[in-house]
Design an enzyme around this catalytic site. Sequence first.
Site, PDB file in Angstrom:
ATOM      1  N   LYS A 548       2.688 -26.054 -40.416  1.00 27.88           N
ATOM      2  CA  LYS A 548       2.461 -24.610 -40.553  1.00 27.88           C
ATOM      3  C   LYS A 548       1.009 -24.363 -40.182  1.00 27.88           C
ATOM      4  CE  LYS A 548       3.759 -25.108 -44.968  1.00 27.88           C
ATOM      5  NZ  LYS A 548       4.756 -24.055 -45.097  1.00 27.88           N
ATOM      6  N   ARG A 549       0.595 -23.067 -40.069  1.00 30.46           N
ATOM      7  CA  ARG A 549      -0.818 -22.817 -39.816  1.00 30.46           C
ATOM      8  C   ARG A 549      -1.664 -23.505 -40.887  1.00 30.46           C
ATOM      9  NH1 ARG A 549      -2.433 -19.295 -35.498  1.00 30.46           N
ATOM     10  NH2 ARG A 549      -4.476 -19.330 -36.444  1.00 30.46           N
ATOM     11  N   LYS A 554      -2.370 -22.594 -48.127  1.00 34.43           N
ATOM     12  CA  LYS A 554      -1.189 -23.428 -47.908  1.00 34.43           C
ATOM     13  C   LYS A 554      -1.406 -24.860 -48.413  1.00 34.43           C
ATOM     14  CE  LYS A 554       0.146 -20.699 -43.822  1.00 34.43           C
ATOM     15  NZ  LYS A 554       1.503 -20.155 -44.040  1.00 34.43           N
ATOM     16  N   THR A 656       9.176 -19.540 -43.799  1.00 32.39           N
ATOM     17  CA  THR A 656      10.480 -19.643 -43.146  1.00 32.39           C
ATOM     18  C   THR A 656      10.728 -21.093 -42.744  1.00 32.39           C
ATOM     19  OG1 THR A 656       9.347 -18.894 -41.144  1.00 32.39           O
ATOM     20  CG2 THR A 656      10.730 -17.284 -42.291  1.00 32.39           C
TER      21      THR A 656
HETATM   22  C1  26V Z   1      -3.179 -10.684 -39.241  1.00 30.04           C
HETATM   23  C2  26V Z   1      -3.993 -10.552 -38.152  1.00 30.04           C
HETATM   24  C3  26V Z   1      -5.184  -9.732 -38.282  1.00 30.04           C
HETATM   25  C4  26V Z   1      -5.875  -9.411 -36.995  1.00 30.04           C
HETATM   26  C5  26V Z   1      -5.872 -10.530 -36.018  1.00 30.04           C
HETATM   27  C6  26V Z   1      -4.514 -11.114 -35.761  1.00 30.04           C
HETATM   28  C7  26V Z   1      -3.681 -11.221 -36.961  1.00 30.04           C
HETATM   29  C8  26V Z   1      -2.536 -11.973 -36.910  1.00 30.04           C
HETATM   30  C9  26V Z   1      -1.738 -12.090 -38.020  1.00 30.04           C
HETATM   31  C10 26V Z   1      -2.052 -11.446 -39.188  1.00 30.04           C
HETATM   32  C11 26V Z   1      -1.207 -11.517 -40.413  1.00 30.04           C
HETATM   33  C12 26V Z   1      -0.109 -12.409 -40.287  1.00 30.04           C
HETATM   34  C13 26V Z   1       0.779 -12.287 -41.467  1.00 30.04           C
HETATM   35  C14 26V Z   1       1.803 -13.372 -41.444  1.00 30.04           C
HETATM   36  O1  26V Z   1       1.964 -14.075 -40.474  1.00 30.04           O
HETATM   37  N1  26V Z   1       2.520 -13.494 -42.522  1.00 30.04           N
HETATM   38  C15 26V Z   1       3.563 -14.492 -42.645  1.00 30.04           C
HETATM   39  O2  26V Z   1       4.788 -13.836 -42.363  1.00 30.04           O
HETATM   40  C16 26V Z   1       5.888 -14.709 -42.442  1.00 30.04           C
HETATM   41  C17 26V Z   1       7.104 -13.941 -42.023  1.00 30.04           C
HETATM   42  O3  26V Z   1       7.378 -12.942 -42.955  1.00 30.04           O
HETATM   43  C18 26V Z   1       6.009 -15.264 -43.851  1.00 30.04           C
HETATM   44  O4  26V Z   1       7.088 -16.166 -43.891  1.00 30.04           O
HETATM   45  C19 26V Z   1       4.725 -15.976 -44.259  1.00 30.04           C
HETATM   46  O5  26V Z   1       4.798 -16.364 -45.604  1.00 30.04           O
HETATM   47  C20 26V Z   1       3.547 -15.042 -44.058  1.00 30.04           C
HETATM   48  O6  26V Z   1       2.321 -15.737 -44.267  1.00 30.04           O
END
Ligand code: 26V
Length: 811
Positions: A548-549, A554, A656
């Site tokens: 994962k990232r 995490k 997921t």
């Molecule tokens: C925020 C930003 C802010 C600006 C720059 C680019 C960027 C890219 C991503 C994000 C937020 C990402 C949120 C995310 O990936 N959440 C994940 O979503 C999954 C699907 O619902 C979930 O399974 C993960 O627990 C959750 O961390």
Amino acid sequence: MPEILRTAEADSRTDELSRMTPAQFRAALLHHLRVTVGKSPTAASRADWRVAVSRTIRDAAAEPWLDSARRARQEDRKRVYYLSMEFLPGRLLEDTAINLGLRDAAEEALAGLGQSFDRIADDEADPALGNGGLGRLAACYLESMATLACPAFGYGLRYERGLFRQAFDSGRQVEHPESWLDAGDPWSFTRAETAYEVRFGGHVADGDAPIWHPDARIAAAAHDTPVVGYGGHWANTLRLWAALPDAALFDLGRFNAGDFTGAADPETWARTLTRVLYPTDETDAGKYLRLSQEYFLTSASVQDVVARFLRSHRNLRRLPEHVAIQMNDTHPAIAGPELIRILTDDHGFEQDAAADLATKVLGYTNHTLLPEALERWPVDLMRALLPRHLQIIERLDRRQVEVHGDRAAGLGLIEHDHVKMGDLAFATSHRVNGVSALHTDLVRQNLFPAREALSPGRIVNVTNGITPRRWLKLANRPLAALVTDTIGSGWETDLDRLAELEDHASDPAFLDAFGETKLRAKQRLAAWLSDEHGIDVPLHALFDVQVKRIHEYKRQLMNILWTIARWQSIKADPGAGWVPRVKVFGGKAAPSYAAAKDIIRLINDVAAVVNADPATADALRVVFPSNYNVSMAEHLIPAADLSEQISTAGMEASGTGNMKFALNGALTIGTLDGANVEIRERVGTDNFFLFGLTADEVAARRAQPEHARRSIEGSETLRGVLQAIADGVFSPDEPGRYGGLVDQLWNHDWFLVASDFDAYDAAQGAVDAAYLDPHRWQRMAALNTARIGYFSSDRAIREYMSEIWDVTPAL
Ligand code: 26V
């Protein structure tokens, strides 16, 4: 299209397709090799074969695709528009072939031509147009919408460069540009005629009606890829926008005056918009370009939606009967103001009426509670880039006060000179959803308590899901075949049917066969690791995987600390009958995230020391193949025995990967976080290795002074681990390398690694005990597969269709 491919009526399509013989496939393939690629079979390279195969499969997708579009149009169906800044579709060749029922014909045709299907499929670039879970979820959902015949478009950006390619240099992450388009994109259709102008900047002239005078205009051009559902009955479109290098942007005057490069400046800026994906996960990049990208996606998409509606309707008041727009997180949250702008400025609506209409159309999915990931844009930036939208937001803000009076306290859309995009998305949506039961509760309680009080029922839960086509049928052929042999086919579109495996969960022959599929997956992984990464792994070991990232919450750090503890224990007592383990890590850190990069380096440093130690070689290996992506997940997940889902409780919205592992018969070691809670309830508490503080306990523990110091002092094991790191055991050339990291743990430890360490260690002990009894383990693993059906993305999409979109299947 060669007429041998298709002519029959839509209704007999699946049968028709599965009747496409290898000979027919071969003829179509050779046709494409000659005509599309321009090569003879003897001269064709692997990439040439791939393009020819892809085009042959794309031809077969064309008819269900065009039929679906025609049908949705003729029947005047309500459509879903899924707006997402990220999509991680994975490779398309095998996936599309499976869904069209063509995989076996393709494999046989290729074999007859002396070519290997797997080798050719493996040549495709993995479109890395996303960071992690959010983008992959969008791809699973598009596939399920197509499978369920839910008429839909996915809208995103066609980044020239996707997420960086990760390499390691002396253990450190280095980022290389990724260029998925270099090898060509044989799947998409470029729509030169479908372009919209997206405007930026300038000012608003306020007369009777506000008029926006922008100072820049950039064209968005559509690139369409068919998304075929399982069975080939229905196909939707993934439409990605590219900033069009517009001839009008080229400054011929400057060029003629001798400023050859300057003449291209405006054009260059325009292209920058879709040049690269932001590699930031969970942090607010706070960049002008990022907001421009978000508006570019949103404006082009909303314009497209309105234009499609107006092609067959006149009265925009009826928009909600025909259109559902879903915002994947807040990244497209400017959709509300954009739709309001179009309705008022172009179609004469009053703003309040336009806002009511927009709210009926829009839905918002929240994917994170992390404060640093909640988007807030400076008002000054918004004014400079989107002056008209800022005006609309200010009016929305005032109206909340008019409608709710005093009760509107705490509902401001603008705070401390920033626009709060979560609140904006909420205020312009009729439904807001979280992505797991726990996460949705926390969204209600912690993120939007005031809004929940004023609009009870607006926040709903839709627990995430994954597509069983890619994550079982494609990724794990031996297990998929065993499932079909045991319960028959049909589970592919009705994953609850996996429950029928329970009848066999005590049958030793079935459990042996189940164990055999795991071994096959390990063999396949081992061959791939050896070929692609030069890594060797022992097959009899327990494969313990965390992919994962890389993020502090995490807690990959806790995992590697435990790995060190295990190494120390083996050395202290080599004859204690250790269960051999391969510890597998995979994932990327955001380039600017120093703490995450330190964790990557530590894992690699530990791997170097442990893997070079002959005293522990039989019992412990640490592997970290670089550049984790969807394709790597397809190798790793089927081979895993143990799935690490160990985030600090309350911080992982859903996860997921946890679902993909359980589907493939891995047991989970995990905290009560995100969807882990529901997975554990469904697979049975006995078949899940639970440990750690709960979300409520996390909050309480953080409030205790010196909590980390007290935990470390209470844990001899953890103390020994931290001492070794601080002594430079894993960085002999630079003993102080991890001084800061160790210091953070002793004195700060926001993510409660120390608090949970001993409980994690105990749970790992329970894992070993269970693994020592192969039939017990296989039974637990098989029950995970049997009871995971709920987490199909088909179930999730059905919930979106009925609870949020009010859309019914077209077939
Ligand atoms: C925020 C930003 C802010 C600006 C720059 C680019 C960027 C890219 C991503 C994000 C937020 C990402 C949120 C995310 O990936 N959440 C994940 O979503 C999954 C699907 O619902 C979930 O399974 C993960 O627990 C959750 O961390």
